[in-house]
Design an enzyme around this catalytic site. Sequence first.
Site, PDB file in Angstrom:
ATOM      1  N   GLU A 140       0.833  -1.207   0.000  1.00 31.14           N
ATOM      2  CA  GLU A 140       0.000   0.000   0.000  1.00 31.14           C
ATOM      3  C   GLU A 140       0.867   1.257   0.000  1.00 31.14           C
ATOM      4  O   GLU A 140       2.060   1.197   0.303  1.00 31.14           O
ATOM      5  CB  GLU A 140      -0.952  -0.016   1.200  1.00 31.14           C
ATOM      6  CG  GLU A 140      -0.271  -0.273   2.528  1.00 31.14           C
ATOM      7  CD  GLU A 140      -0.423   0.858   3.507  1.00 31.14           C
ATOM      8  OE1 GLU A 140      -0.676   1.999   3.091  1.00 31.14           O
ATOM      9  OE2 GLU A 140      -0.241   0.582   4.705  1.00 31.14           O
ATOM     10  N   LYS A 152      -4.666  11.130   1.132  1.00 35.00           N
ATOM     11  CA  LYS A 152      -4.781   9.791   1.709  1.00 35.00           C
ATOM     12  C   LYS A 152      -6.090   9.217   1.169  1.00 35.00           C
ATOM     13  O   LYS A 152      -7.164   9.755   1.438  1.00 35.00           O
ATOM     14  CB  LYS A 152      -4.809   9.896   3.238  1.00 35.00           C
ATOM     15  CG  LYS A 152      -5.089   8.589   3.963  1.00 35.00           C
ATOM     16  CD  LYS A 152      -4.995   8.784   5.464  1.00 35.00           C
ATOM     17  CE  LYS A 152      -5.620   7.615   6.213  1.00 35.00           C
ATOM     18  NZ  LYS A 152      -5.649   7.835   7.667  1.00 35.00           N
ATOM     19  N   VAL A 160      -4.955   0.594   3.318  1.00 31.49           N
ATOM     20  CA  VAL A 160      -5.193  -0.851   3.193  1.00 31.49           C
ATOM     21  C   VAL A 160      -6.542  -1.101   2.511  1.00 31.49           C
ATOM     22  O   VAL A 160      -6.642  -1.949   1.619  1.00 31.49           O
ATOM     23  CB  VAL A 160      -5.121  -1.537   4.577  1.00 31.49           C
ATOM     24  CG1 VAL A 160      -5.618  -2.977   4.509  1.00 31.49           C
ATOM     25  CG2 VAL A 160      -3.688  -1.489   5.118  1.00 31.49           C
ATOM     26  N   ASP A 180     -15.074   6.033  15.582  1.00 27.93           N
ATOM     27  CA  ASP A 180     -14.149   6.090  14.460  1.00 27.93           C
ATOM     28  C   ASP A 180     -13.638   4.689  14.187  1.00 27.93           C
ATOM     29  O   ASP A 180     -12.845   4.130  14.936  1.00 27.93           O
ATOM     30  CB  ASP A 180     -12.989   7.055  14.778  1.00 27.93           C
ATOM     31  CG  ASP A 180     -12.042   7.232  13.587  1.00 27.93           C
ATOM     32  OD1 ASP A 180     -12.051   6.397  12.654  1.00 27.93           O
ATOM     33  OD2 ASP A 180     -11.273   8.215  13.597  1.00 27.93           O
ATOM     34  N   SER A 205     -12.000   2.251  11.248  1.00 24.02           N
ATOM     35  CA  SER A 205     -11.294   2.305   9.957  1.00 24.02           C
ATOM     36  C   SER A 205     -12.033   1.516   8.881  1.00 24.02           C
ATOM     37  O   SER A 205     -12.555   0.423   9.138  1.00 24.02           O
ATOM     38  CB  SER A 205      -9.891   1.731  10.116  1.00 24.02           C
ATOM     39  OG  SER A 205      -9.257   1.656   8.861  1.00 24.02           O
ATOM     40  N   ALA A 206     -12.017   2.063   7.665  1.00 25.52           N
ATOM     41  CA  ALA A 206     -12.584   1.344   6.517  1.00 25.52           C
ATOM     42  C   ALA A 206     -11.804   0.062   6.236  1.00 25.52           C
ATOM     43  O   ALA A 206     -12.308  -0.837   5.553  1.00 25.52           O
ATOM     44  CB  ALA A 206     -12.579   2.243   5.279  1.00 25.52           C
ATOM     45  N   ASP A 207     -10.585  -0.034   6.778  1.00 27.21           N
ATOM     46  CA  ASP A 207      -9.815  -1.277   6.614  1.00 27.21           C
ATOM     47  C   ASP A 207     -10.620  -2.480   7.113  1.00 27.21           C
ATOM     48  O   ASP A 207     -10.566  -3.562   6.523  1.00 27.21           O
ATOM     49  CB  ASP A 207      -8.500  -1.221   7.417  1.00 27.21           C
ATOM     50  CG  ASP A 207      -7.493  -0.238   6.841  1.00 27.21           C
ATOM     51  OD1 ASP A 207      -7.782   0.383   5.804  1.00 27.21           O
ATOM     52  OD2 ASP A 207      -6.414  -0.095   7.455  1.00 27.21           O
ATOM     53  N   LYS A 249      -2.512  -0.951  14.652  1.00 29.62           N
ATOM     54  CA  LYS A 249      -1.616   0.028  15.264  1.00 29.62           C
ATOM     55  C   LYS A 249      -1.964   0.229  16.736  1.00 29.62           C
ATOM     56  O   LYS A 249      -3.127   0.278  17.106  1.00 29.62           O
ATOM     57  CB  LYS A 249      -1.688   1.341  14.489  1.00 29.62           C
ATOM     58  CG  LYS A 249      -0.998   1.213  13.132  1.00 29.62           C
ATOM     59  CD  LYS A 249      -0.955   2.513  12.385  1.00 29.62           C
ATOM     60  CE  LYS A 249      -2.198   2.729  11.560  1.00 29.62           C
ATOM     61  NZ  LYS A 249      -2.269   1.921  10.345  1.00 29.62           N
TER      62      LYS A 249
HETATM   63  N1  PSU Z   1       0.744   0.681   8.567  1.00 27.64           N
HETATM   64  C1  PSU Z   1       1.777   1.471   8.988  1.00 27.64           C
HETATM   65  N2  PSU Z   1       1.627   2.830   8.845  1.00 27.64           N
HETATM   66  C2  PSU Z   1       0.498   3.395   8.275  1.00 27.64           C
HETATM   67  C3  PSU Z   1      -0.566   2.550   7.820  1.00 27.64           C
HETATM   68  C4  PSU Z   1      -0.379   1.195   8.001  1.00 27.64           C
HETATM   69  O1  PSU Z   1       2.781   0.973   9.508  1.00 27.64           O
HETATM   70  O2  PSU Z   1       0.405   4.629   8.166  1.00 27.64           O
HETATM   71  C5  PSU Z   1      -1.806   3.173   7.157  1.00 27.64           C
HETATM   72  C6  PSU Z   1      -2.509   2.148   6.277  1.00 27.64           C
HETATM   73  O3  PSU Z   1      -2.603   2.708   4.981  1.00 27.64           O
HETATM   74  C7  PSU Z   1      -3.872   1.975   6.898  1.00 27.64           C
HETATM   75  C8  PSU Z   1      -4.124   3.348   7.458  1.00 27.64           C
HETATM   76  O4  PSU Z   1      -4.823   1.559   5.971  1.00 27.64           O
HETATM   77  O5  PSU Z   1      -2.828   3.634   8.049  1.00 27.64           O
HETATM   78  C9  PSU Z   1      -5.295   3.379   8.424  1.00 27.64           C
HETATM   79  O6  PSU Z   1      -5.826   4.680   8.466  1.00 27.64           O
HETATM   80  P1  PSU Z   1      -7.257   4.951   9.176  1.00 27.64           P
HETATM   81  O7  PSU Z   1      -7.044   4.625  10.618  1.00 27.64           O
HETATM   82  O8  PSU Z   1      -7.541   6.425   8.944  1.00 27.64           O
HETATM   83  O9  PSU Z   1      -8.246   4.045   8.524  1.00 27.64           O
HETATM   84 MN    MN Z   2     -11.037   6.773  10.687  1.00 30.16          MN
END
Ligand code: PSU
Ligand code: MN
Length: 296
Positions: free
Chosen positions: A21, A82, A102, A132, A134-136, A153
């Site tokens: 990604e 993003k 992702v 909140d 994530s769409a992941d 994370k």
């Molecule tokens: N893994 C990492 N660093 C990152 C990400 C993943 O080590 O920055 C990114 C990925 O692209 C993941 C995104 O899909 O963070 C998640 O963002 P959000 O929480 O806004 O869905």
């Molecule tokens: Mn989010």
Amino acid sequence: MAYPLFGDEAKDALKPLVALESALISHGLPYPKNLETAQAMEEIVREGGATPVTIGIIGGRPKVGLSRGEVERLGRGSGVRKVSLRDLPAAVARGWDGGTTVSATLYLAHKAGIRVLATGGIGGVHRGKGWDLSADLLALAQTPLVVICSGAKAILDLPATLEWLETSGVPIIGYGTGEFPAFYSRSSGLPLEQRVDTPQEVAEMARARDELGLSTAILVTVPLPEEDEVPSTLVEEALAKALEMAAESVRGAALTPFLLARMNELTRGATLRANIALLKNNARVAAGVAQALITA
Ligand code: PSU
Ligand code: MN
């Protein structure tokens, strides 16, 4: 067992591919470490006998396989967005440059027939009382790839993230561990039911999923190398401060990049080093899994 759909000659023509990604290049890691890491991940996938396919959006065109110049454009360009799943139509219609998360990368990789994706940590349920998610998580529930990561994370609510994945029917496998890794540390205290120790076992699990006609991702969680762990007291202290700084003012897509950047500052680079180490390690495991998927 031979790969069920292809004869021997066709099988030779199949290359093991690993999708990477690009939101972590555009928004997850600071310049120039982002570009160094992106290149290192590609190199590690190649050394592991597979072909890296970095995915992103260039001038409104979704590209499955970014050139080095395009990766640089996403890693140091200004105005790079993003791009999560919901942003794909806007990115294409409006001609954006975008690093795909992702969720968006899973979608594009699947369309292109790629079966393995490597990342650092998936998005999940954020901490705190706001809503909140994530769409992941939704993309993992709908897209039949094998995703290699180091859990979610550590800035997230890990138990809630695990619950959500369970509800959605996403199998989670510990790679050499019986615990869900906590990104910057190897353990979270949250047990996993499935453990594997080889890429072949992952491939068997993926084959079983396919034979069952299931369309969820399989999440393979790899703890970061021991020598790169960040002491959990340091993580917790920094995280408390980072969350306080974010408070109510940082929301939506900006939240994850904001928290990762504050963590890096507050730990004087320890979390960044760990993040880079786990990304490289996951790229290595992903190459092995991509190969096992073809030869299994
Ligand atoms: N893994 C990492 N660093 C990152 C990400 C993943 O080590 O920055 C990114 C990925 O692209 C993941 C995104 O899909 O963070 C998640 O963002 P959000 O929480 O806004 O869905
Ligand atoms: Mn989010």
